[in-house]
Design a protein around this motif. Structure first.
Motif, mmCIF file in Angstrom:
data_model
loop_
_atom_site.group_PDB
_atom_site.id
_atom_site.type_symbol
_atom_site.label_atom_id
_atom_site.label_comp_id
_atom_site.label_asym_id
_atom_site.label_seq_id
_atom_site.Cartn_x
_atom_site.Cartn_y
_atom_site.Cartn_z
ATOM 1 N N ALA A 188 35.801 41.599 4.189
ATOM 2 C CA ALA A 188 35.837 40.153 3.999
ATOM 3 C C ALA A 188 36.898 39.732 2.998
ATOM 4 N N THR A 189 37.067 40.504 1.934
ATOM 5 C CA THR A 189 38.066 40.170 0.914
ATOM 6 C C THR A 189 39.464 40.157 1.513
ATOM 7 N N ALA A 190 39.761 41.141 2.353
ATOM 8 C CA ALA A 190 41.078 41.203 2.997
ATOM 9 C C ALA A 190 41.267 40.054 3.980
ATOM 10 N N ILE A 191 40.219 39.719 4.729
ATOM 11 C CA ILE A 191 40.307 38.596 5.672
ATOM 12 C C ILE A 191 40.647 37.313 4.929
ATOM 13 N N PRO A 211 24.426 39.263 0.190
ATOM 14 C CA PRO A 211 25.370 39.733 1.205
ATOM 15 C C PRO A 211 25.077 41.142 1.693
ATOM 16 N N MET A 212 25.429 41.379 2.949
ATOM 17 C CA MET A 212 25.410 42.702 3.560
ATOM 18 C C MET A 212 26.806 42.898 4.131
ATOM 19 N N CYS A 213 27.525 43.900 3.658
ATOM 20 C CA CYS A 213 28.960 43.915 3.944
ATOM 21 C C CYS A 213 29.531 45.323 4.024
ATOM 22 N N SER A 214 30.842 45.366 4.282
ATOM 23 C CA SER A 214 31.503 46.643 4.553
ATOM 24 C C SER A 214 32.268 47.200 3.364
ATOM 25 N N SER A 215 32.241 46.498 2.220
ATOM 26 C CA SER A 215 32.902 47.035 1.024
ATOM 27 C C SER A 215 32.187 46.546 -0.226
ATOM 28 N N ALA A 216 32.381 47.285 -1.324
ATOM 29 C CA ALA A 216 31.759 46.906 -2.591
ATOM 30 C C ALA A 216 32.328 45.592 -3.119
ATOM 31 N N ARG A 217 33.613 45.392 -2.969
ATOM 32 C CA ARG A 217 34.218 44.186 -3.520
ATOM 33 C C ARG A 217 33.755 42.926 -2.797
ATOM 34 N N ASP A 218 33.299 43.077 -1.559
ATOM 35 C CA ASP A 218 32.805 41.920 -0.823
ATOM 36 C C ASP A 218 31.527 41.358 -1.439
ATOM 37 N N ILE A 238 31.108 34.625 9.086
ATOM 38 C CA ILE A 238 29.918 35.160 8.429
ATOM 39 C C ILE A 238 28.741 35.091 9.394
ATOM 40 N N SER A 239 28.052 36.204 9.557
ATOM 41 C CA SER A 239 26.861 36.247 10.411
ATOM 42 C C SER A 239 25.633 35.898 9.574
ATOM 43 N N ILE A 240 24.635 35.299 10.224
ATOM 44 C CA ILE A 240 23.496 34.731 9.516
ATOM 45 C C ILE A 240 22.186 35.230 10.126
ATOM 46 N N LYS A 241 21.279 35.675 9.275
ATOM 47 C CA LYS A 241 19.949 36.126 9.693
ATOM 48 C C LYS A 241 19.169 34.980 10.327
ATOM 49 N N ASP A 242 18.310 35.308 11.272
ATOM 50 C CA ASP A 242 17.677 34.316 12.138
ATOM 51 C C ASP A 242 16.932 33.219 11.383
ATOM 52 N N HIS A 243 16.239 33.542 10.273
ATOM 53 C CA HIS A 243 15.407 32.521 9.627
ATOM 54 C C HIS A 243 16.178 31.661 8.622
ATOM 55 N N ILE A 244 17.511 31.822 8.566
ATOM 56 C CA ILE A 244 18.359 31.002 7.702
ATOM 57 C C ILE A 244 19.010 29.936 8.583
ATOM 58 N N LYS A 252 30.821 46.495 13.210
ATOM 59 C CA LYS A 252 32.009 45.711 12.845
ATOM 60 C C LYS A 252 32.159 44.460 13.715
ATOM 61 N N GLY A 253 30.997 43.947 14.157
ATOM 62 C CA GLY A 253 30.965 42.640 14.780
ATOM 63 C C GLY A 253 30.847 41.546 13.741
ATOM 64 N N SER A 254 30.776 41.944 12.490
ATOM 65 C CA SER A 254 30.795 41.061 11.329
ATOM 66 C C SER A 254 31.251 41.908 10.157
ATOM 67 N N CYS A 255 31.988 41.303 9.232
ATOM 68 C CA CYS A 255 32.331 42.047 8.015
ATOM 69 C C CYS A 255 31.475 41.586 6.847
ATOM 70 N N MET A 256 30.769 40.456 7.022
ATOM 71 C CA MET A 256 29.854 39.976 5.989
ATOM 72 C C MET A 256 28.718 39.211 6.638
#
Length: 546
Positions: free
Chosen positions: A71-74, A281-288, A140-146, A227-231
């Motif tokens: 996400a940071t790179a995007i 967040p649930m993501c693909s890197s620590a910096r995200d 950004i992908s979002i959990k169903d109850h949000i 990798k259908g979402s990065c965050m």
């Protein structure tokens, strides 16, 4: 077992079955034919499906490259004009459609709407020469109850499925920061399983389809792993960010409660305050993780929700001191499985050899008692509301829903009984704080679950995450780079079980079943020390992976 059999949803009466099929048909109709995988592939999936998006031929090389970015790179590329918001959401949206067809991770797919939102952001950038916020153009992908305005969501039951009229606090703030929405993700019945099965079906772990992606934010973990979402945005009242991230080899943080906005979410126990969940967040890197939290804090959410605590993220400079790490190999109740023990032992050896870390053995404080308290706090009504919600929708109760409200932990409390239970909670928190002070650690390194990703419907011991919800300590999970290996992770002679829960956990272990499952670890810090948890995680990960 076929994909359809693996992802079978919850059952109920005939009326329920017909209505649920309409929900599933609606979701399936949202996936365009141009993004459909070959039926022969879906009918013969490999155990590990993470390579399918790159090999199926539905994504261009440019789109594959975009979805490899964090996400940071995007955000950085969009801010420099090297990438458009439309290009970003199109790439991740297409990959999300593929991910859903092999893991059943989605509940709503609206890429066209996301592209329209992204077009507006690109037009703003072209006109003004700047971004509207730190998350400008980030899908950004979002959990169903949000809730997202106009999109489908639910509070954990079929009877609560609805199209949201407004954004909730979290999605409204994310939208103002420039985030783009395009999917919503699956969660379990009740939103209180470390599993992910709902009326939409069962979500699978992309690294091993026979295993769970975790829960309750399991749709998010499967999607981000594919990798259908990065965050993605998940919630955590007992491990529901950390455990699914751990199951799928991701980064995630459960922040201290009441520091990030949760107002307006779909839920069935409003006013219940025995335990406060957290969102993160649930993501693909620590910096995200830091990107997300700093962006949300910068929006000053406490001005919107007066129940929030107006804190800012502050990371300590650990270059000026030795990080004191308490390593907890087990919690005194349940021994982790061999892959998790291997990761902890590797971590301990490397940390002990590091000059900038002081390692101590962390002896847990009465985690069995704490787990009993939090299980009682989850359903102070004895589970009446769960049964009511199920009855309203004609929905059968799932095994893990029945387990979470089972005696002796859960019973119906009157007001005096609730006061006594809350007093037990507060006394335990004080005792745990005093104990932590005596241990003198900056962070604790421990398992996020007593094993890697588990078999479906077996996640009945949450204390490796839930104990920290009880005391409200922030926790970060991160991948070690290790995976379960039957040749290495053979069963160990551990002597007599420490408890009935330990005996049950041991009975679940078979080295062959868990092949390929990622191994994550968890870093915990004191309440409101979210910055220390993140900073400690960065130091520990660097040493472990060196």
């Amino acid at each position: 077992m076929s994909f359809r059999e693996r992802t079978q949803g919850a059952t109920g009466n005939e009326s329920y079955t017909v209505k649920v099929q309409a929900l599933k048909d609606r979701l399936e109709s949202q996936i365009p034919s141009s993004l459909r995988l070959e039926p022969s592939l879906v009918d013969n999936l490999p155990l590990d499906v993470t390579g399918i998006p790159a090999s199926c031929g539905l994504l261009t090389s440019a789109e594959l490259a975009i979805t490899e970015l964090d996400a940071t790179a995007i955000c950085a590329k969009i801010a420099r004009g090297e990438l458009t918001a439309v290009e970003a959401v199109t790439a991740f949206g297409k990959r999300a459609a593929i991910a859903h067809q092999v893991t059943a991770c989605l509940t709503d797919f609206f890429l066209d709407e996301g592209i329209q939102q992204a077009k507006g952001l690109d037009e703003y950038y072209q006109r003004e020469g700047k971004v509207i916020g730190p998350l400008h153009g980030l899908p950004i992908s979002i959990k169903d109850h949000i809730p997202i305005k106009g999109r489908w969501g639910s509070g954990g039951f079929f009877s609560m499925v609805e199209q949201s009229v407004e954004d909730c606090d979290m999605t409204a703030i994310l939208r103002s920061l420039g985030a783009v929405f395009y999917v919503k993700t699956n969660q379990p019945q009740t939103i209180m399983h470390l599993e992910c099965q709902s009326c939409y079906g069962r979500t699978l772990n992309p690294y091993n389809l026979n295993l769970s992606p975790g829960g309750s934010s399991g749709g998010e973990s499967a999607l981000v792993a594919m990798k259908g979402s990065c965050m993605g945005v998940g919630t955590d009242g007992g491990g529901s960010i950390r455990e699914p991230c751990a199951n799928c080899g991701l980064y995630g943080i459960r922040p201290t409660s009441k520091t990030l906005p949760m107002g307006g979410g779909l839920w069935y126990q409003h006013g219940q305050d025995g335990i406060h969940p957290s969102i993160g967040p649930m993501c693909s890197s620590a910096r995200d993780m830091r990107l997300f939290i700093e962006a949300l804090h910068g929006a000053r959410p406490s001005l919107i929700d007066p129940d929030l605590i107006p804190v800012q993220l502050s990371l300590p400079d650990l270059s000026q001191k030795k990080l004191r790490v308490g390593i907890m190999l087990h919690d005194g109740v349940v021994m982790p499985h061999p892959p998790m023990l291997r990761a902890l032992e590797v971590a301990r050896a490397k940390l002990q050899a590091a000059p900038n870390v002081e390692v101590v053995d962390y002896v847990p404080y009465q985690h069995d008692e704490g787990y009993s308290i939090i299980r009682a706090l989850y359903y102070e009504d004895g589970g009446k509301t769960i049964h009511q919600m199920l009855a309203e929708g004609g929905e059968d109760i799932l095994p893990l829903s029945e387990w979470i409200i089972s005696p002796p932990y859960v019973k119906d409390h009157d007001a005096i009984g609730m006061w006594k239970l809350h007093d037990q909670r507060d006394s335990f928190r004080r005792a745990y704080s005093d104990y932590w002070n005596r241990q003198g650690v900056d962070v604790v390194l421990c398992a996020p679950y007593p094993g890697t990703a588990g078999r479906h419907d077996t996640a009945k011991y949450w204390a490796y995450t839930a104990i920290w919800n009880l005391v409200d300590y922030p926790g970060v999970v991160f991948p070690t780079g290790l995976k379960a290996d039957p040749a290495v992770d053979v069963a160990r002679d551990l002597g007599s079980p420490m408890s009935p829960a330990d005996e049950y956990n041991r009975s679940l272990y078979d080295p062959e079943i868990f092949v390929g499952a990622p191994i994550n670890l968890q870093v915990v810090a004191r309440r409101f020390n979210d910055g220390m948890a993140l900073a400690g995680q960065a130091v520990i990960e660097q040493i472990i992976k060196a």
